[in-house]
Each structure stands twice: as C-alpha cells, then as structure tokens.
Design a protein around this motif. Sequence first.
Motif, PDB file in Angstrom:
ATOM      1  N   SER A  53     -28.187 -36.115 -61.015  1.00 13.25           N
ATOM      2  CA  SER A  53     -28.026 -37.127 -59.958  1.00 13.25           C
ATOM      3  C   SER A  53     -27.465 -38.435 -60.494  1.00 13.25           C
ATOM      4  O   SER A  53     -26.767 -39.153 -59.773  1.00 13.25           O
ATOM      5  CB  SER A  53     -29.351 -37.350 -59.224  1.00 13.25           C
ATOM      6  OG  SER A  53     -30.356 -37.754 -60.121  1.00 13.25           O
ATOM      7  N   ALA A 102     -19.026 -40.483 -58.032  1.00 12.75           N
ATOM      8  CA  ALA A 102     -18.651 -40.967 -56.691  1.00 12.75           C
ATOM      9  C   ALA A 102     -17.989 -42.337 -56.778  1.00 12.75           C
ATOM     10  O   ALA A 102     -16.956 -42.587 -56.168  1.00 12.75           O
ATOM     11  CB  ALA A 102     -19.883 -41.010 -55.787  1.00 12.75           C
ATOM     12  N   PHE A 111     -18.797 -31.322 -56.731  1.00 13.92           N
ATOM     13  CA  PHE A 111     -18.596 -32.639 -57.359  1.00 13.92           C
ATOM     14  C   PHE A 111     -18.124 -32.449 -58.788  1.00 13.92           C
ATOM     15  O   PHE A 111     -17.255 -33.146 -59.274  1.00 13.92           O
ATOM     16  CB  PHE A 111     -19.932 -33.389 -57.389  1.00 13.92           C
ATOM     17  CG  PHE A 111     -20.001 -34.573 -56.496  1.00 13.92           C
ATOM     18  CD1 PHE A 111     -19.992 -34.400 -55.120  1.00 13.92           C
ATOM     19  CD2 PHE A 111     -20.095 -35.865 -56.999  1.00 13.92           C
ATOM     20  CE1 PHE A 111     -20.065 -35.496 -54.277  1.00 13.92           C
ATOM     21  CE2 PHE A 111     -20.173 -36.960 -56.171  1.00 13.92           C
ATOM     22  CZ  PHE A 111     -20.169 -36.785 -54.800  1.00 13.92           C
ATOM     23  N   ILE A 159     -23.765 -37.886 -60.593  1.00 13.68           N
ATOM     24  CA  ILE A 159     -23.188 -37.867 -59.243  1.00 13.68           C
ATOM     25  C   ILE A 159     -22.831 -39.283 -58.811  1.00 13.68           C
ATOM     26  O   ILE A 159     -21.763 -39.527 -58.238  1.00 13.68           O
ATOM     27  CB  ILE A 159     -24.196 -37.217 -58.254  1.00 13.68           C
ATOM     28  CG1 ILE A 159     -24.355 -35.731 -58.538  1.00 13.68           C
ATOM     29  CG2 ILE A 159     -23.813 -37.486 -56.804  1.00 13.68           C
ATOM     30  CD1 ILE A 159     -23.107 -34.906 -58.418  1.00 13.68           C
ATOM     31  N   THR A 191     -27.457 -35.398 -53.736  1.00 16.33           N
ATOM     32  CA  THR A 191     -26.001 -35.545 -53.788  1.00 16.33           C
ATOM     33  C   THR A 191     -25.455 -36.047 -52.451  1.00 16.33           C
ATOM     34  O   THR A 191     -24.669 -36.996 -52.404  1.00 16.33           O
ATOM     35  CB  THR A 191     -25.337 -34.207 -54.172  1.00 16.33           C
ATOM     36  OG1 THR A 191     -25.727 -33.885 -55.495  1.00 16.33           O
ATOM     37  CG2 THR A 191     -23.825 -34.303 -54.112  1.00 16.33           C
ATOM     38  N   GLY A 204     -24.680 -39.927 -52.561  1.00 18.55           N
ATOM     39  CA  GLY A 204     -23.212 -39.924 -52.593  1.00 18.55           C
ATOM     40  C   GLY A 204     -22.646 -40.698 -51.417  1.00 18.55           C
ATOM     41  O   GLY A 204     -21.751 -41.549 -51.576  1.00 18.55           O
ATOM     42  N   ASN A 205     -23.179 -40.437 -50.221  1.00 18.04           N
ATOM     43  CA  ASN A 205     -22.704 -41.165 -49.041  1.00 18.04           C
ATOM     44  C   ASN A 205     -23.025 -42.655 -49.135  1.00 18.04           C
ATOM     45  O   ASN A 205     -22.207 -43.502 -48.749  1.00 18.04           O
ATOM     46  CB  ASN A 205     -23.317 -40.570 -47.769  1.00 18.04           C
ATOM     47  CG  ASN A 205     -22.586 -39.326 -47.296  1.00 18.04           C
ATOM     48  OD1 ASN A 205     -21.362 -39.205 -47.466  1.00 18.04           O
ATOM     49  ND2 ASN A 205     -23.304 -38.384 -46.713  1.00 18.04           N
ATOM     50  N   PRO A 232     -20.518 -36.277 -48.952  1.00 19.16           N
ATOM     51  CA  PRO A 232     -19.616 -37.117 -49.727  1.00 19.16           C
ATOM     52  C   PRO A 232     -18.532 -36.243 -50.354  1.00 19.16           C
ATOM     53  O   PRO A 232     -18.864 -35.288 -51.058  1.00 19.16           O
ATOM     54  CB  PRO A 232     -20.537 -37.736 -50.790  1.00 19.16           C
ATOM     55  CG  PRO A 232     -21.695 -36.797 -50.901  1.00 19.16           C
ATOM     56  CD  PRO A 232     -21.856 -36.152 -49.557  1.00 19.16           C
ATOM     57  N   ILE A 239     -13.703 -36.115 -58.837  1.00 15.05           N
ATOM     58  CA  ILE A 239     -14.431 -35.052 -58.136  1.00 15.05           C
ATOM     59  C   ILE A 239     -13.760 -33.706 -58.421  1.00 15.05           C
ATOM     60  O   ILE A 239     -12.537 -33.591 -58.384  1.00 15.05           O
ATOM     61  CB  ILE A 239     -14.433 -35.329 -56.613  1.00 15.05           C
ATOM     62  CG1 ILE A 239     -15.095 -36.677 -56.322  1.00 15.05           C
ATOM     63  CG2 ILE A 239     -15.110 -34.197 -55.838  1.00 15.05           C
ATOM     64  CD1 ILE A 239     -16.521 -36.826 -56.789  1.00 15.05           C
TER      65      ILE A 239
END
Lengths: 174, 791
Positions: B484, B491, B650, B487, B525, B529-530, B715, B9
């Motif tokens: 995306s 992550a 990110f 991402i 994101t 991400g979460n 995230p 990140i």
Amino acid sequence: MPKRKKSSKTDAAQKGWAKRLLRLKVNGEIKEVATETSKTLLEVLREDLNLTGTKHGCELGECGTCTVLINGDAVLSCLVLGVESEDAEIVTVEGLMRDSQPHPLQRAFADLGATQCGYCIPGILLTAKVLLDKNPHPTRDEVREALSGNLCRCTGYTKILEAVELAARGEEGQ
Amino acid sequence: MRKKAFSVIGKPLRKVDAMAKCTGDTRYADDIELPRMLYAKLLRSPYPHARIRSIHTERAAQLEGVSAVITGKDLPEKFGIMPSTQDEEALAVEKVRYVGDPVAAVAASSEALAEQALTLIDVDYEILKPVLSIEEALASKEESERIHSWNRRANIQKAVSFEFGDVVVGFARADEIFEDTFFFQGNTHLPMEQYCAMAQYGPQDKLTLWSSTQTPHYLHRALSKVLGLPMSRIRVIATPVGGGFGGKSDPFSHEICVAKLAMITGRPVKITLTREESFYVHRGRHPVKMWVKTGVKKDGTLQAMHFRSFLDGGGYSSYGLATVYYTGALQTVTYKLPAYKFEGVRLFTNKPPCGPKRGHGTPQPRFALEVQLDKIAEKLGIDPIDLRLKQLVDPNSITVNGLRISTTGLRECIEKVAARADWKKKFHQLPYGRGIGFAASSYISGAGLPIYRNEMPHSGVQIRLDRGGGITVFCGSIDIGQGSDSILAYAVAEEFGIDPADIRVVTADTDLTPVDLGSYSSRVTVMTGNAAIQACGKLKEILLPVAGEALELPVDDLEMAEGQLRSRSYPKRAISFAECVEKAEGKFGTLGATGSYSPPKHPANFKGSGVGPTPSYSYTTSIVELSCDPETADIKLHKIWIAHDCGRAFNPLLVEGQVEGSVYMALGEVLMEEQVFRKSGLHKYPSILEYKSPTTLETPPIETILVETDDPEGPFGAKEAGQGPLLPVIPAVANALYDAIGVRIDEIPITPDKILRALEGRLKSVSVPWFDFPPPIKWQPGDGVGVQQKS
C-alpha cells in the motif's frame, strides 16, 4: 504489607542467569558483550547487539525465520546458545551488503517482488545464500528443497523461487 | 478495454520498501526498543468457560522488578471492533470465555521476571460447562451455559434472514432441485510475525502506541474508549506489519494492557506474544456449516437459491456481525440469480474468537456454491464451465440483493484459464487418479460502508510539495506487505509525471497522517488511490497555470511527464517539476493539498444491506490439476491456473504476488490447516509444526493470468487483488478431486482420512442443525434505483 521471603527460583529470575563475556564474530566484526549464558544466539543478536534484522517466528525451531549463517551453514539462531557461537563466523542479514552494494540475492528479491510483508525474508536470503554458495546453478527442485524449512505466508513462494534463480543466473532484474 | 498510456502504472517496479525488507532495515514492532523499557506478559485462562471468583495479585506485585500488575477491574470498559457488539474486556472481569482469555497483565524489568510474576497470581475459578460446537450452542438452555448475557437468546449472537425476489416462484419454475450440505472447518492466519505492541506515556500526558495492526484508526478509537483518554491525547503508530491476512484487524487486549501499564508506570512497556498465544488470539476463519438448495432449469440456468449458514463464532463477537452477513452476501455477484433466500446465524462457543481472514466469510459459501454447481453440471450432463458461461452477471447491473456490478471480467477470466489449462482436452478425460477442476468467484474492492457509520471519508491523503521537487505523501494506510505504501507513490508519480523514487511516503501514524480506515476488505488500493489522485488534482490546478505563465503556453497544451511540465505540441518547451514547484511556492506560499475518498452510495437500503456493496467487484477463476493415490489418499497438486480481473494492475509484480499468495493460502486451507480444539478447550495444534501449512515442497507451480477491465470506480481502473483470488481455489481442488477419483468431499479441509472413508463409502454427509430463523426481510430489486456510474 510485609515483604515476602523470596524463593530461590525468584532469585534466579531477578538476578538473571549467570552472565559471561561473549566474544562473537558477527558480519566480520568482533563484538564483545556481557550477557546471560542462557540466551539464544537470536536473543544475543537482537537484544544485546541490536541486530534486529534477524527475526523470530516461533523460537522453537519450526519456521526458519531466524536463520543466520554460522561458518557458512544456515542455522536456526533460536536453537543455538550465544555461548555456543563463540569462535564462529556469524553472518546475519545485515552482513549481506558489501560496501553499501546489495548482494545479488537482495537485488533479485527486490526486483522481482519476492518480498511482501518481508518478515521471513532475512532468513530466506541467508538460506538461499548457502544454497548458491554450494550449488551456484540449482534446479527449481533444488531451490524448493533448500528453502523448505523457511515458511512464508505471503508470497506462495513463486517469486522467491524465481528470485533465487535470477540471482543464480547473475542477471539484473527487470 | 480502452488503451491508456501510463508512465508508472502497469510497470513492474520495485516496491518502495523492497530493499529495506531485504537488508533488515525495516523496523517491525518488536524491533523497537526504548530506554527504561518494561516487558509485559498476560496471564491467560486455562479453562474454556469459568466464572472468576477472585484474583489475588499481591504476591506478584511484591516481586522485585515488577512495576505493575493489573486485572479486569483496572480496565472495566468494554470494547470491540463493531460498535454494536462491544463485548470484549481487555482483561476478563467476571468470566473467561475461552482458553487463553486474558485475566491479568504484568509489567516487569524483564520478560523472564514478568513470566515469573504470572505464576504468583492466584485466580479462583468456578468452572462452568463449556459450549464447544455449533450444536451445543444451539441447544444451550441453562443459564450456566450462557456465554454472554447481552444477547437475547443464549449463545446466539446474531441471526439474519433475507428474501430477494420470489423464491417460491423460482423453485416452482425449476426442473431440478439440488440440496447439499457442507462444512468448512476453521483455520487461522499464521502470519510469520507474532503480535507485538509497545506503549509510552509521556510527560505531556500523551500516549503513544506502536503496534503490528492492520487497523490503527479503530485501535485509536478502542484505546480512547477503554482508557478514558480523548483521541487527541493518543497517537497510534502502526509499524510495518509482518503478515496480517485479517488477523491483526481487531483492537486487542495486549495493546490496551501495555497502554494502561505505560500510564501506570510512566515507562515504555512492550509485549510480544508467543507463537502459542498467537494461535489462541486467532480471529481467523469461522467454522461454518451450510445447507444449500438450488433450483435449475434443464439447461442449467439458476432459478432460485436458498442458503443457510451456521457460524461457530468462538467466545466474542469480534467482526462476527459482518461475517454472518458476508456468508450470504456475494452468492449473487457471479451468476444471474433471479430469486435468493439467505438465513444465517452466528453462535458463541467457548473457543478463541473467530473473525476476518482473507475473504472474510465468503470462502465458505463460495466453496459450497461452486461444488454444488459442479454436481449440478454433472447431473445435467453439461460441462461445468459451459454451465457457468451461460449465466454470468452483466456489467452495469444490479443483483437480486441490490448489489451494483460495475465491470466484470469473469467471462474473459473463464475463457483464458480454460484455454491455458487445456480444459476441454482434460476434463473427464484424464486417467483414474488424475483430475481437473474449475471454480469461479468474486470479491469486494473495499467495504462500501465504514464500520462506524458516519459521513467522513474512508480514506484521506495529504500531499506536501517540497522545494527541490520532492513530494511527501501522508496517508493513514498501513502496509501489511500488500504494497500500500508503493501504491501511494505510484499513483502520485503517475499523476505528476515524476519518478516514484522522488516521493516519500509517510503512513499509518495517527498524529501525522489523515485517516484511512485500515488494511481490511481489500479496500486500500481503490480508496487511497482515489484520494491520492484527488489531492494531486488540486495541486495540478496550482502548478499547471504557473508553468503556463512561465512557458507562455495555454494550460490545455501542458502535460506533466518525465519530471517536467511541458508542451504537448512542442515537448522541448518545458520547465522541470522542481522549478515549477519553486515558482508556485514563491507565488502562493507553502504548497500542499488533501484528497478524500468515500465509496459511491449503494442502491439498496434494507436493514443489513450495508454488507456486500463496494465500489467494484473483482472476479477470479481457477483450474486445479491434481493426482490422488487411491491407496493412500495422498494428493499431489500438479498445477494451478488462475485468472484474476484486477481492473488494472497498478504493478503487475504486486498483483501477481497477491494472487500467488492467495492461491497458497487457499491450498493450506483446503488440504491441511485446521484450527480445532479438544474437549478441554485446548487447541489441538498450537504450534507451527503441528498446525501444518504448505512449504515450498507442497506449493505447486502457479500460472497467473491478469485480466484488466479498467473499472470506472477505481484509480486508473484498478480493483482489488488481495483476497478474491483465494476464493475459487478451494472448490476447484474439491472438484478436481472428484474428477480424479469420483468421490465428493464436502468438508474442508480435504484430508486423506476423509478421502479414504469416502472411497470406502463410509463418509457421512455433513449434518446441518435445525434453527428457527427469524422471518425474512424482503426486498425486491429494481425499485427505481438505477445504476450509478462515475461521470
């Protein structure tokens, strides 16, 4: 229902336009393809040769997306007929790699985040290649001028301009 | 901000698909060809408003090479993106409502033949009077002027009214009251890739649809409804989207028609719309007229605001229900506002339907708000930046309309952008003809509520661990260029301490991937991400004990880094990630896990409170320096400074790219682009040449400053970056123009003709119509609902 008598216009659409055997030199390879003489180079590349790396954004010569190289010049492939392109050296985005090694422009674009949706990128890479082939160390304004016929709606051009300059400097990206 | 150490990140890595996009390997929708494929074309209405008396398709159907011709009768079920306003038909059944409204579809063995067949379809239209403006829509009385029959009042799709806090008291407390009117003309997304879809109906009675869509999940629902097929028999694959900006977020006629044609013919059917058709499909920025009344103290502090918006919606509802709310939702999230009244109405007109474009319904009011603040600052003799700085919203607060603010980097954004642009030395001090302007804004990091109200997660991620240490991440999210897919890889790589190159990402395929609601509202994101982090957490609970056992170390002492699971205290005691996966698979069997994400519940619960809430708000400030030649009104942009609170970057390259792209798109909107129509209902500029958008030559240098606030909802602390940065640029240009030549243009786009008329004192102020809004829904903040914080 009785069959309608076909009009001559209908015949033309059904039979297609007259076909011809085209002999094209694309990315260093001779390609022979029997296709309609009415087809643009864009259509021949995408539909007959399956070189779909060349994209289309308007098919009217307005956006620069379909740019390819013909004898070293950036040309809008939607405004050129396939039959006009015989005996020429055609380069598409698929021809930028050499022995699976990306062209410095490709590397710079990938490294600097110059691609977002990526749809305009093949045309921009080829336009930039012509610029760098003719002017290896362009100023920012020269890069702007050279790319002014290639629309990009994602990036705001900033990273594209930086990537062309990075490739011109011959440095590795970050 | 607390410092955190990350391995992935924050690093300027390549996007996972970057090289494929540079080599021509990325397969967009129109790059797909299937054996026996047919080509489809749509016959579109040449009239803006007409009743269909009859359609005769026999001649077209008999043409040799034509496989199928369909009309509205074949697809009568209505659909639309919003469940409560489903007023679209794949092919018009009784009426056409804009030039370009599809009435029939043909599948033939070539595109040329399909086009030929369209000329053989006879449609008998009864031409109706078209309704082409906000004023005409409001004045519609006769039944023949009514565009839809489902809505109560002719041509009024939705009227809303709210009052938060005591507006009467607020205005009474004010020393000065300002009233202004504004107009924001419509404009369109103009992605470089035209719309394209392909359908295949297989021998097992299953339908597959490939499409350049931002919302495969909602398309999945629409296809099921209109085609009468269960969702379990439909597979939607969103192909890499060649630019969306909101324009590919609706389910569309052409997608449903190729599906139906594939079902009828048993052959794959593809359709690619022309550029001209893409202008008519539209779903872009709504033209909005606005009236703003704001009361302030002498020191510039806001006491009350009353905001009215009138949206020219076009022929169908599309996202319009949400858009009208969005024109009033986010006025409160930048500056403290103790009392606020909002009234908005969306009208039907006989033009291509408007929908969501980058910023969805908020650039128009943000333009009005930020220009009015500039006027207020001038009248009160306060620097416009100082005026704002004294009343910024607080972090961990709830606004007057019930929106919860988590973190805000607005102050830092203002200070940084002002310092970089040397604001104090330039504002009011540049020579005549040159000026500098400022504006600020905020945007949501994803809609707090799904479009279909339900309890299911907004985003799902599934992770499979491979023998050998590879990881496959499955998610319904669709990469529209924002990154995306990358991402997800970043992550998961961060969580497991491995190289993102060891991760494969499988996305946007309803057969393979868990649902993600789509690439809209800047949600991806934060939500994917979460969800990815949650899935990783479940797998860590399996892997860490296995590593602990192998290394004879307590789990507390273990970390995942550099492709290993290793001791924090003795990093040399380690096993590789791949070896750990093998051991874990040997012990527990096949390894996989899922993660889900739903946004936190929002504090307010009045009707209409669903638009505006989000996990977190991003903040942006922009300063524009420009020159304007008073003879020609030609504007030259010298530089744009922009500071954006993205929570955490990110990947700074991707965030900067979103910011730069937003600035670019805003500049097109403020100075050049217009989606406008002739009396005949025809588009004035339906080509890239006529619809002027900025090239490299019109795009000025952009200096991007990223501000990180480490938001607890995001995230790794991330917020959105894709839409918010568009918002302040438009009013900042208008404010800079005023600083340069002393005229206010309260209409977007700001074109030379308007500037010259203003310089000659001939530019009229924007007229805003009268409308009898419904009585407001009243809601008082602070009714016992505290600020929720993620534990």
